[in-house]
Enzyme design. Structure first.
Site, PDB file in Angstrom:
ATOM      1  N   GLY A  68       0.766  -1.249   0.000  1.00  0.00           N
ATOM      2  CA  GLY A  68       0.000   0.000   0.000  1.00  0.00           C
ATOM      3  C   GLY A  68       0.791   1.289   0.000  1.00  0.00           C
ATOM      4  O   GLY A  68       0.331   2.300  -0.509  1.00  0.00           O
ATOM      5  N   GLU A  74       3.866   4.046   6.158  1.00  0.00           N
ATOM      6  CA  GLU A  74       2.665   3.213   6.027  1.00  0.00           C
ATOM      7  C   GLU A  74       1.598   3.970   5.249  1.00  0.00           C
ATOM      8  O   GLU A  74       1.561   5.201   5.276  1.00  0.00           O
ATOM      9  CB  GLU A  74       2.194   2.873   7.452  1.00  0.00           C
ATOM     10  CG  GLU A  74       0.904   2.108   7.577  1.00  0.00           C
ATOM     11  CD  GLU A  74       0.960   0.680   7.049  1.00  0.00           C
ATOM     12  OE1 GLU A  74       1.363   0.514   5.877  1.00  0.00           O
ATOM     13  OE2 GLU A  74       0.566  -0.246   7.765  1.00  0.00           O
ATOM     14  N   ASP A  75       0.753   3.233   4.537  1.00  0.00           N
ATOM     15  CA  ASP A  75      -0.338   3.905   3.822  1.00  0.00           C
ATOM     16  C   ASP A  75      -1.422   4.367   4.791  1.00  0.00           C
ATOM     17  O   ASP A  75      -1.838   5.517   4.767  1.00  0.00           O
ATOM     18  CB  ASP A  75      -0.918   3.005   2.707  1.00  0.00           C
ATOM     19  CG  ASP A  75      -1.320   1.616   3.190  1.00  0.00           C
ATOM     20  OD1 ASP A  75      -1.122   1.293   4.379  1.00  0.00           O
ATOM     21  OD2 ASP A  75      -1.835   0.842   2.359  1.00  0.00           O
ATOM     22  N   ASP A  89      -5.152   1.666  10.761  1.00  0.00           N
ATOM     23  CA  ASP A  89      -6.566   1.377  11.015  1.00  0.00           C
ATOM     24  C   ASP A  89      -6.703   0.964  12.481  1.00  0.00           C
ATOM     25  O   ASP A  89      -6.806   1.813  13.354  1.00  0.00           O
ATOM     26  CB  ASP A  89      -6.966   0.280  10.009  1.00  0.00           C
ATOM     27  CG  ASP A  89      -8.445   0.010   9.946  1.00  0.00           C
ATOM     28  OD1 ASP A  89      -9.236   0.945  10.094  1.00  0.00           O
ATOM     29  OD2 ASP A  89      -8.830  -1.153   9.721  1.00  0.00           O
ATOM     30  N   THR A 142      -0.973  -3.686  12.805  1.00  0.00           N
ATOM     31  CA  THR A 142       0.204  -3.829  11.944  1.00  0.00           C
ATOM     32  C   THR A 142       1.376  -3.008  12.492  1.00  0.00           C
ATOM     33  O   THR A 142       2.501  -3.510  12.614  1.00  0.00           O
ATOM     34  CB  THR A 142      -0.110  -3.335  10.506  1.00  0.00           C
ATOM     35  OG1 THR A 142      -1.315  -3.941  10.063  1.00  0.00           O
ATOM     36  CG2 THR A 142       1.016  -3.643   9.545  1.00  0.00           C
ATOM     37  N   LYS A 172      -7.097   6.375  10.911  1.00  0.00           N
ATOM     38  CA  LYS A 172      -8.518   6.386  11.272  1.00  0.00           C
ATOM     39  C   LYS A 172      -8.565   6.388  12.794  1.00  0.00           C
ATOM     40  O   LYS A 172      -8.605   5.312  13.411  1.00  0.00           O
ATOM     41  CB  LYS A 172      -9.213   5.134  10.730  1.00  0.00           C
ATOM     42  CG  LYS A 172      -9.293   5.047   9.219  1.00  0.00           C
ATOM     43  CD  LYS A 172     -10.000   3.748   8.811  1.00  0.00           C
ATOM     44  CE  LYS A 172     -10.048   3.573   7.320  1.00  0.00           C
ATOM     45  NZ  LYS A 172     -10.530   2.222   6.920  1.00  0.00           N
ATOM     46  N   ASP A 196      -5.613  -0.324  -2.099  1.00  0.00           N
ATOM     47  CA  ASP A 196      -6.392  -1.183  -3.001  1.00  0.00           C
ATOM     48  C   ASP A 196      -7.713  -1.631  -2.429  1.00  0.00           C
ATOM     49  O   ASP A 196      -7.934  -1.621  -1.223  1.00  0.00           O
ATOM     50  CB  ASP A 196      -5.582  -2.448  -3.300  1.00  0.00           C
ATOM     51  CG  ASP A 196      -5.515  -3.371  -2.075  1.00  0.00           C
ATOM     52  OD1 ASP A 196      -5.089  -2.906  -1.001  1.00  0.00           O
ATOM     53  OD2 ASP A 196      -5.909  -4.552  -2.186  1.00  0.00           O
TER      54      ASP A 196
END
Ligand code: 5GP
Ligand code: MG
Length: 179
Positions: free
Chosen positions: A48, A102-103, A106, A110, A134, A162
């Protein structure tokens, strides 16, 4: 406003290319200032973050290096909660100023796992630099030093992110339209 259809889902534009570029420029300026003289090592989390990492790196004004790791936790539009390392790190991190790229953060699972695993390799510092966070979904206490955008709890695609491997090529950010 433009609408795209990816597989079974509909998405609409939420962040323009110009806004993304502008925020990345600001972020790179801040990182360049903070990391002056430290030759930071960016560690991009694949897949990502590949576009964000490339754009961030090009806006940096100090010497810096980049490498990538590959993790996977998502299937479709939901996190599986389990994070798999698909490609590991070969670099010696001892004494390095590491910046994880990082993209999107959430639940934070991760990043928590990555910070813990990098911590065992004796880096001088570990910072998180994410394009999106988020905040309402964060379950882990995480110190996110650099975040370009805080966004609501919606599923987004584009600019490297994606939906089922599709949509990474979109230049803007698109948000899932709930039907
Ligand atoms: P976490 O471990 O923080 O729950 O999830 C992080 C990973 O899930 C991100 O690196 C990203 O790959 C994926 N992810 C989380 N939210 C989204 C989203 O809205 N869109 C996409 N495309 N991926 C997401
Ligand atoms: Mg990711």
């Amino acid at each position: 406003m433009s609408i795209v259809k990816i597989k079974d889902k509909t998405f609409q534009t939420s962040i323009s290319e110009a806004e993304i570029k502008q925020r990345i420029k600001e972020l790179a300026k801040q990182v360049s200032h903070d990391m002056e003289g430290k030759n930071p090592l960016f560690l991009g989390v694949l897949n990502g973050s590949f576009i964000f990492a490339a754009d961030l790196m090009r806006e940096m004004t100090i010497p810096c290096e980049i490498s990538f790791v590959k993790l996977a936790s998502y299937q479709g539009t939901t996190s599986t909660g389990k994070v798999k390392e698909v490609i590991g790190i070969n670099e010696n991190l001892t004494g390095r100023s590491v910046i994880i790229v990082e993209d999107i953060v959430d639940t934070g699972a991760t990043m928590k796992q990555m910070v813990e695993s990098l911590g065992t390799r004796n880096p001088a510092s570990i910072d998180i630099c994410t394009l999106f966070v988020k905040p309402d979904k964060l379950k882990e206490p995480l110190d996110i030093k650099y975040a370009a955008f805080s966004i609501p709890n919606d599923f987004i695609v584009g600019y490297g992110l994606d939906y089922d491997q599709q949509g990474r090529n979109l230049k803007e950010i698109f948000t899932l339209v709930e039907e």
